[in-house]
Design a protein around this motif. Sequence first.
Motif, mmCIF file in Angstrom:
data_model
loop_
_atom_site.group_PDB
_atom_site.id
_atom_site.type_symbol
_atom_site.label_atom_id
_atom_site.label_comp_id
_atom_site.label_asym_id
_atom_site.label_seq_id
_atom_site.Cartn_x
_atom_site.Cartn_y
_atom_site.Cartn_z
ATOM 1 N N LEU A 117 1.277 -1.306 -0.047
ATOM 2 C CA LEU A 117 0.085 -0.088 -0.265
ATOM 3 C C LEU A 117 0.820 0.944 0.092
ATOM 4 C CD1 LEU A 117 -3.426 0.449 0.497
ATOM 5 C CD2 LEU A 117 -2.727 0.664 2.675
ATOM 6 N N PHE A 138 -7.675 3.431 4.243
ATOM 7 C CA PHE A 138 -7.434 1.920 4.012
ATOM 8 C C PHE A 138 -5.958 2.146 4.433
ATOM 9 C CE2 PHE A 138 -10.188 1.074 0.552
ATOM 10 C CZ PHE A 138 -10.901 0.123 1.646
ATOM 11 N N LYS A 141 -6.827 1.906 7.960
ATOM 12 C CA LYS A 141 -7.605 0.979 8.465
ATOM 13 C C LYS A 141 -6.623 -0.474 8.301
ATOM 14 C CE LYS A 141 -11.999 2.943 6.786
ATOM 15 N NZ LYS A 141 -12.802 2.211 5.293
ATOM 16 N N ILE A 145 -8.122 -4.085 10.363
ATOM 17 C CA ILE A 145 -7.803 -5.112 9.376
ATOM 18 C C ILE A 145 -6.730 -6.381 9.715
ATOM 19 C CG2 ILE A 145 -7.392 -5.568 7.511
ATOM 20 C CD1 ILE A 145 -8.475 -3.479 6.165
ATOM 21 N N ASP A 241 -14.327 -4.345 3.654
ATOM 22 C CA ASP A 241 -12.986 -2.642 3.818
ATOM 23 C C ASP A 241 -12.099 -4.108 3.177
ATOM 24 O OD1 ASP A 241 -14.291 -0.941 4.725
ATOM 25 O OD2 ASP A 241 -13.537 -1.134 6.708
ATOM 26 N N LEU A 245 -9.982 -3.238 -0.077
ATOM 27 C CA LEU A 245 -8.285 -2.974 -0.162
ATOM 28 C C LEU A 245 -7.385 -4.437 -1.292
ATOM 29 C CD1 LEU A 245 -5.461 -1.837 1.356
ATOM 30 C CD2 LEU A 245 -5.696 -4.043 3.237
#
Length: 289
Positions: A117, A138, A141, A145, A241, A245
């Motif tokens: 990411l 993301f 998050k 996660i 999510d 992602l």
Amino acid sequence: MQGLFSRTFFATLTNNREVVIQFRTEKLDLDVFKVAKGALGQVIPDAVALPDDELEAEGVWAYSLERLPGKMWLHGVAGKGAEGRVAVNKSLGRVLSKGWLGNDSGGAVSTTVRPHLEAILASPLAEVVAYRHVLRGFLDKLDEISKLPLWVSHYDLNDVNVLIDESCQVTGLIDWELSKPKPFAVGLGRIHTLAGEYTGGEFWVPDEFEVAERAFWEELFAGMSEKTRGMLEANIGLVQDAVILGTLLDVFFWEDGKVGCGEVSMKALPKFLTYRIPQVRGDEPPYRE
């Protein structure tokens, strides 16, 4: 058959056992196969190294892999229409339901998901610009996660790497190169092209898409342990999510230290980002208009 990093041959041994022999210009991580096989069982081929000093001195490594029964989904489903697509998705969900590897995925987030990411966010690609705010969201998050279970994840889940029998039941998952375990559902960003497909440079949603897609998720949740299912259902927003992602990580792939993307998948990405899993959307359509 020649792949990007290998040349592959099929051989029958004196005991009539069929194997796949690969000569590769890069070493194969056999632990990936062992982890996947430990969770998913006989649908994963055994893989062993064939040491050869002369070959390795030339930068070539040899491997023997079990030849699994069945045909590529791409070919095996020919002539079976909508029912074939639904049956394969249902069977695939059942197979992947056994992919639990641990109760949390913090290690995988730290070593695999977060670096990917961050690489996308740091990329100079013009295509990334429009999605930076989504990607940054993301990044914020990831700690949440990481609370999702660690799950077997295939890097390139498609109709070439899934083998099926005449009844459209999954008999094998092959080509595990570059695959690493991920948080549950992050490895399922390909749901769009499992139930649908790219054709003519566009993402196509066939009439049976929702039936196939719902069958996949139903079997996936039904086949896991009651404890794991309960945990995921209690955190279904995180699962949602994780799927989105996974979609972003799939579209903005990261290989050999470089981020790339495909024209067709980029065209489909705005639609993909509206996707909601059945457990979230209820009776509504998979994609928002």
